[in-house]
Write an enzyme that holds these catalytic residues in place. Structure first.
Site, PDB file in Angstrom:
ATOM      1  N   ASP A  36       0.853  -1.191   0.000  1.00 18.86           N
ATOM      2  CA  ASP A  36       0.000   0.000   0.000  1.00 18.86           C
ATOM      3  C   ASP A  36       0.886   1.236   0.000  1.00 18.86           C
ATOM      4  OD1 ASP A  36      -3.224   0.275   0.806  1.00 18.86           O
ATOM      5  OD2 ASP A  36      -2.067   2.099   1.181  1.00 18.86           O
ATOM      6  N   VAL A  63       1.523   2.377  -6.608  1.00 15.96           N
ATOM      7  CA  VAL A  63       1.381   1.670  -7.890  1.00 15.96           C
ATOM      8  C   VAL A  63       1.528   2.600  -9.091  1.00 15.96           C
ATOM      9  CG1 VAL A  63      -0.060  -0.169  -6.918  1.00 15.96           C
ATOM     10  CG2 VAL A  63      -1.165   1.824  -7.985  1.00 15.96           C
ATOM     11  N   ASN A  89      -5.594  -4.107  -6.866  1.00 17.04           N
ATOM     12  CA  ASN A  89      -6.758  -3.570  -6.146  1.00 17.04           C
ATOM     13  C   ASN A  89      -6.687  -2.068  -5.912  1.00 17.04           C
ATOM     14  OD1 ASN A  89      -9.043  -3.685  -3.989  1.00 17.04           O
ATOM     15  ND2 ASN A  89      -7.272  -2.873  -2.894  1.00 17.04           N
ATOM     16  N   TYR A 155     -12.344   8.286 -14.109  1.00 17.68           N
ATOM     17  CA  TYR A 155     -12.526   6.997 -13.415  1.00 17.68           C
ATOM     18  C   TYR A 155     -13.228   6.007 -14.342  1.00 17.68           C
ATOM     19  CZ  TYR A 155     -13.767   3.742  -9.568  1.00 17.68           C
ATOM     20  OH  TYR A 155     -13.911   2.643  -8.749  1.00 17.68           O
ATOM     21  N   LYS A 159     -11.390   2.605 -15.614  1.00 16.44           N
ATOM     22  CA  LYS A 159     -11.905   1.273 -15.252  1.00 16.44           C
ATOM     23  C   LYS A 159     -12.337   0.504 -16.505  1.00 16.44           C
ATOM     24  CE  LYS A 159     -11.476   1.301 -10.685  1.00 16.44           C
ATOM     25  NZ  LYS A 159     -10.569   0.389  -9.971  1.00 16.44           N
TER      26      LYS A 159
HETATM   27  N1  NAD Z   1     -15.768   1.219  -2.587  1.00 22.70           N
HETATM   28  C1  NAD Z   1     -16.501   1.132  -3.682  1.00 22.70           C
HETATM   29  O1  NAD Z   1     -17.700   1.413  -3.683  1.00 22.70           O
HETATM   30  C2  NAD Z   1     -15.864   0.632  -4.955  1.00 22.70           C
HETATM   31  C3  NAD Z   1     -16.713   0.248  -6.013  1.00 22.70           C
HETATM   32  C4  NAD Z   1     -16.154  -0.260  -7.170  1.00 22.70           C
HETATM   33  C5  NAD Z   1     -14.793  -0.408  -7.283  1.00 22.70           C
HETATM   34  N2  NAD Z   1     -13.986  -0.023  -6.254  1.00 22.70           N
HETATM   35  C6  NAD Z   1     -12.538  -0.239  -6.420  1.00 22.70           C
HETATM   36  O2  NAD Z   1     -12.087  -1.076  -5.400  1.00 22.70           O
HETATM   37  C7  NAD Z   1     -10.684  -0.880  -5.210  1.00 22.70           C
HETATM   38  C8  NAD Z   1     -10.376  -0.804  -3.716  1.00 22.70           C
HETATM   39  O3  NAD Z   1     -10.953   0.365  -3.197  1.00 22.70           O
HETATM   40  P1  NAD Z   1     -11.665   0.459  -1.774  1.00 22.70           P
HETATM   41  O4  NAD Z   1     -13.071   0.831  -2.024  1.00 22.70           O
HETATM   42  O5  NAD Z   1     -11.366  -0.734  -0.961  1.00 22.70           O
HETATM   43  O6  NAD Z   1     -10.954   1.778  -1.215  1.00 22.70           O
HETATM   44  P2  NAD Z   1     -10.054   2.136   0.051  1.00 22.70           P
HETATM   45  O7  NAD Z   1      -9.731   3.585  -0.140  1.00 22.70           O
HETATM   46  O8  NAD Z   1     -10.721   1.697   1.313  1.00 22.70           O
HETATM   47  O9  NAD Z   1      -8.743   1.273  -0.156  1.00 22.70           O
HETATM   48  C9  NAD Z   1      -7.849   1.545  -1.210  1.00 22.70           C
HETATM   49  C10 NAD Z   1      -6.425   1.389  -0.729  1.00 22.70           C
HETATM   50  O10 NAD Z   1      -5.589   1.679  -1.854  1.00 22.70           O
HETATM   51  C11 NAD Z   1      -4.508   2.479  -1.405  1.00 22.70           C
HETATM   52  N3  NAD Z   1      -3.978   3.274  -2.506  1.00 22.70           N
HETATM   53  C12 NAD Z   1      -4.513   4.370  -3.080  1.00 22.70           C
HETATM   54  N4  NAD Z   1      -3.699   4.836  -4.039  1.00 22.70           N
HETATM   55  C13 NAD Z   1      -2.635   4.005  -4.075  1.00 22.70           C
HETATM   56  C14 NAD Z   1      -1.445   3.971  -4.837  1.00 22.70           C
HETATM   57  N5  NAD Z   1      -1.183   4.915  -5.753  1.00 22.70           N
HETATM   58  N6  NAD Z   1      -0.572   2.956  -4.621  1.00 22.70           N
HETATM   59  C15 NAD Z   1      -0.820   2.020  -3.676  1.00 22.70           C
HETATM   60  N7  NAD Z   1      -1.911   2.027  -2.905  1.00 22.70           N
HETATM   61  C16 NAD Z   1      -2.801   3.005  -3.098  1.00 22.70           C
HETATM   62  C17 NAD Z   1      -5.068   3.329  -0.290  1.00 22.70           C
HETATM   63  O11 NAD Z   1      -4.026   3.794   0.585  1.00 22.70           O
HETATM   64  C18 NAD Z   1      -6.033   2.356   0.387  1.00 22.70           C
HETATM   65  O12 NAD Z   1      -5.397   1.655   1.440  1.00 22.70           O
HETATM   66  C19 NAD Z   1     -10.341   0.368  -6.013  1.00 22.70           C
HETATM   67  O13 NAD Z   1      -9.693   0.000  -7.217  1.00 22.70           O
HETATM   68  C20 NAD Z   1     -11.688   0.987  -6.300  1.00 22.70           C
HETATM   69  O14 NAD Z   1     -11.683   1.753  -7.483  1.00 22.70           O
HETATM   70  C21 NAD Z   1     -14.491   0.495  -5.100  1.00 22.70           C
END
Ligand code: NAD
Length: 252
Positions: A36, A63, A89, A155, A159
């Site tokens: 992370d 990342v 992720n 976004y 995606k």
């Molecule tokens: N939460 C939703 O409703 C939702 C819906 C669809 C898709 N997503 C996708 O799910 C994935 C996970 O998101 P989440 O909802 O668990 O969010 P979250 O913010 O709780 O967790 C995401 C994690 O990614 C880390 N992160 C962010 N940028 C980063 C980088 N450049 N390098 C390394 N780590 C990084 C953050 O520090 C965090 O710990 C994402 O790709 C998001 O687009 C989320």
């Protein structure tokens, strides 16, 4: 123990879905590389896994940086000897900014994390998988990668790009023992809202206009179960495709 002795790298694993995936994979016997941006939070996930009797290390990695991806995969292989599973992720939102207002800076930042980062991690993992004749990639996309207005322009486009990459890699390496699939979550209760500040009012209204049809929000653990299925041999015939997990929101 569906992932016994498998080595899994998970990006963005300090929070939300990535954290839930890391914990579940470790419970299923995987050696988990928790990476992370936020090193302290990643190490907290590692401690939680170890407290439950699992095996994990934490690695700080942005990342969006090629050198961090190189170091992440090299350290995973250096520590555990190989790589079996890559979960892309890490992701960020885009403040619902619509096409008329999107800046190059926002577009590039969102693409760097949500699309280019996964491409670089896949590029780095593939030679390892090709040598073994085995490997699994799970990309966390979004229903925003399938539909037109679940977020802003950047976004949504990033995606969609990730889903295109998933299908391309899935097909082109299918005969080499490699599978690549994506999950398209609907709304999930995580910390992703913290990546937004001052959302664009027009874009948010357009994005939220279908939210009344969303049956419910999900929990990160519900996505982790899909990610376990896709990483394990249970999904051996599933490749190059997208599993939607959204309580039926997109079925309307
Ligand atoms: N939460 C939703 O409703 C939702 C819906 C669809 C898709 N997503 C996708 O799910 C994935 C996970 O998101 P989440 O909802 O668990 O969010 P979250 O913010 O709780 O967790 C995401 C994690 O990614 C880390 N992160 C962010 N940028 C980063 C980088 N450049 N390098 C390394 N780590 C990084 C953050 O520090 C965090 O710990 C994402 O790709 C998001 O687009 C989320």
């Amino acid at each position: 123990m569906r992932l016994q002795n498998k080595v899994a790298v998970i990006t963005g694993a300090a929070s939300g879905m990535g954290k839930a995936i890391a914990i579940l994979y470790a419970k299923e016997g995987a050696k988990v590389v928790v990476s992370d941006l936020n090193a302290d939070a990643a190490n907290a996930t590692v401690e939680e896994i170890k407290a439950n009797g699992g095996e994990a290390i934490g690695i700080a990695a942005n990342v969006a940086k090629e050198e961090d991806i190189q170091n992440l995969i090299d350290t995973a292989v250096g520590t555990y000897g190989t790589l079996d599973i890559l979960v892309n992720n890490a992701g960020i939102m885009d403040n619902f900014v619509p096409a008329a207002d999107v800046t190059d800076e926002l577009w590039d930042r969102v693409f760097a994390v949500n699309a280019t980062g996964p491409m670089r991690a896949i590029r780095k993992a593939l030679p390892i998988f090709l040598e073994k004749g085995n490997g699994v990639i799970v990309n966390i996309a979004s229903i925003g990668g399938l539909k037109g207005s679940r977020a802003g322009a950047a976004y949504t486009a990033a995606k969609h790009a990730l889903i295109g990459l998933t299908k391309n890699v899935g097909f082109q390496y299918a005969t080499s023992g490699i599978r690549c699939n994506a999950i398209a979550p609907g709304g999930v209760n995580t910390n992703i809202g913290t990546t937004m500040n001052n959302p664009n009012a027009f874009g948010m209204e357009k994005a939220m206009s279908g939210s009344g049809n969303n049956p419910r929000s999900g929990e990160p653990e519900e996505i982790a179960k899909v990610a376990l299925f896709l990483a394990s041999d249970d999904s051996g015939f599933v490749n190059g495709t997208v599993v939607t997990a959204d309580a039926g929101w997109t079925a309307y």
